[in-house]
Write an enzyme that holds these catalytic residues in place. Structure first.
Site, PDB file in Angstrom:
ATOM      1  N   THR A  22       0.945  -1.315   0.036  1.00 27.36           N
ATOM      2  CA  THR A  22       0.058   0.095   0.043  1.00 27.36           C
ATOM      3  C   THR A  22       0.844   1.195  -0.076  1.00 27.36           C
ATOM      4  O   THR A  22       1.909   1.349   0.720  1.00 27.36           O
ATOM      5  CB  THR A  22      -0.995   0.054   1.036  1.00 27.36           C
ATOM      6  OG1 THR A  22      -1.946   1.041   0.818  1.00 27.36           O
ATOM      7  CG2 THR A  22      -0.228   0.163   2.745  1.00 27.36           C
ATOM      8  N   CYS A  28      -3.252   7.639   7.789  1.00 26.12           N
ATOM      9  CA  CYS A  28      -3.667   6.272   7.755  1.00 26.12           C
ATOM     10  C   CYS A  28      -2.733   5.370   8.332  1.00 26.12           C
ATOM     11  O   CYS A  28      -1.642   5.640   8.472  1.00 26.12           O
ATOM     12  CB  CYS A  28      -3.950   5.848   6.285  1.00 26.12           C
ATOM     13  SG  CYS A  28      -5.259   6.961   5.476  1.00 26.12           S
ATOM     14  N   HIS A  45      -5.565  -0.760   5.138  1.00 30.27           N
ATOM     15  CA  HIS A  45      -5.192   0.585   5.008  1.00 30.27           C
ATOM     16  C   HIS A  45      -6.413   0.972   5.721  1.00 30.27           C
ATOM     17  O   HIS A  45      -7.422   1.653   5.091  1.00 30.27           O
ATOM     18  CB  HIS A  45      -5.049   0.934   3.380  1.00 30.27           C
ATOM     19  CG  HIS A  45      -4.668   2.209   3.347  1.00 30.27           C
ATOM     20  ND1 HIS A  45      -3.617   2.722   2.554  1.00 30.27           N
ATOM     21  CD2 HIS A  45      -4.862   3.530   4.010  1.00 30.27           C
ATOM     22  CE1 HIS A  45      -3.378   3.871   2.396  1.00 30.27           C
ATOM     23  NE2 HIS A  45      -4.269   4.714   3.189  1.00 30.27           N
TER      24      HIS A  45
END
Lengths: 161, 209
Positions: A22, A28, A45
């Site tokens: 990711t 995040c 995520h």
């Protein structure tokens, strides 16, 4: 070997020798779970700490720590992982713009990290490594074969945990 | 609440005009600052998934310099002024004759100067928008970050990702006269932004006019 891309508010599972990746984690948090025996890895995520923050009809359970992590465990178990073998690694939860520290929304990075830790504890999953906080973006890649998590930042290059 | 997926062409046109006015004033300010012509592209109003947010500036991992302002008031939202590192250096050179520092990243002085440029540009974007709509907009103190585009822009999604899985962005690209400065103005409105704006401008809240 295939690299499976996990988007924002997304989650996915990979078997050895595949990898999960990711990009651009800011506030995040990238939650990585791993079953070392079965060599199965999972990645989420997470954008927000709790699904109770949502307004209206929620369709995307990958968005919140309290819905994404249980779902990730479920999906990993469904493809053969053992829930009691799972260990976790965390990356992200940065405060990209630190001056805005007083505002609750702007402190979202640390809040995401805290929420992920609480949910992992509830599920009796041990955190074996973390690279969280700070003020830099991170790209992470999890190798389902070795369980090694690569973390890339702009200033510090690549490190492995 | 107004729903972005119910917007017709008319609402999108109005939002494009918001970008036109705001970025137009900011581009003029930039042009005066560096005394060069600035070409502004037609603003793009896009309804996209979270993952596509960084596509316009080269992808989630692209290294960018970003000035961020939180806009409070009647039309809340997030504003980003984004340039690539090369453009940032060229801006500094043209504006204040700063010699490029040999460091890979920018020096403290360069960062401070960029901060001020971003402040001026984002300020002129927002004040022209406020003049045009007669709405009260209060920008926060601007913050600067040099990092991956995805990590930076996702900060603008925190508030609105609570309401849905799509985001509306008003993106205006610009190019310096000698093509050595290019960048973007991004306005990412909160869900509450639209109703106040459309009411102020006498635009219906959804569907076609």
């Amino acid at each position: 070997m295939e690299i499976i891309k996990i988007g924002m508010a997304d989650l996915g599972v990979a078997h050895s020798p595949d990898r999960l990746r990711t990009t651009g984690l800011g506030s995040c948090v990238g939650v990585v779970l791993y079953d070392q025996v079965k060599r199965i890895a999972g990645m989420a995520h997470v954008m927000l700490p709790e699904s109770s923050l949502g307004k209206g009809n929620e369709t995307n359970i990958g968005k919140y720590a309290d819905t994404a992590i249980p779902q990730l465990i479920k999906e990993m178990v469904a493809v053969g992982a053992s829930a009691y073998n799972l260990t976790a690694k965390l990356a992200g939860g940065a405060q990209m713009f630190s001056f805005l520290g007083g505002n609750d929304t702007m402190r979202i990075g640390p809040r995401n990290v805290d929420a992920c830790k609480a949910i992992l504890e509830q599920n009796h999953i041990k955190i074996v490594a973390e690279d969280t906080g700070g003020n830099c973006g991170r790209t992470i890649e999890m190798d389902a074969e070795t369980g090694i998590l690569q973390i890339r930042t702009v200033n510090q290059g690549v490190k492995e945990v | 609440m107004v729903s972005i997926d119910k917007f017709g062409d008319f609402q999108i046109d109005v939002l494009r005009e918001v970008g036109n006015i705001g970025a137009g004033h900011a581009a003029t300010a930039l042009s005066k600052l560096i005394q060069k012509e600035i070409d502004m592209k037609v603003p793009q109003v896009k309804i996209i998934t979270f993952d596509e947010i960084a596509d316009a500036v080269g992808g989630a991992e692209e290294l960018v310099v970003a000035i961020f302002l939180r806009v409070e008031g009647e039309c809340p939202g997030n504003m980003f002024f984004i340039v690539d590192l090369g453009s940032a250096r060229n801006l500094l050179k043209q504006l204040i004759g700063m010699e490029e520092s040999q460091e890979e990243m920018l020096s403290e002085l360069e960062i401070s100067a960029l901060h001020e440029i971003g402040n001026i540009l984002a300020g002129s974007y927002l004040s022209s928008l406020s003049d045009f709509t007669k709405l009260n907009l209060q920008p926060s103190v601007p913050a600067l970050a040099i990092d991956m585009a995805g990590a930076i822009l996702s900060y603008g999604l925190i508030e609105l990702c609570r309401a849905g899985d799509y985001v509306l962005t008003i993106d205006t690209a610009f190019l310096g006269g000698e093509q050595d400065v290019n960048g973007h103005f991004f306005l990412i409105p909160d869900p509450d932004f639209f109703e106040k704006l459309f009411v102020a401008l006498g635009v219906p809240l959804n569907g076609d006019y």
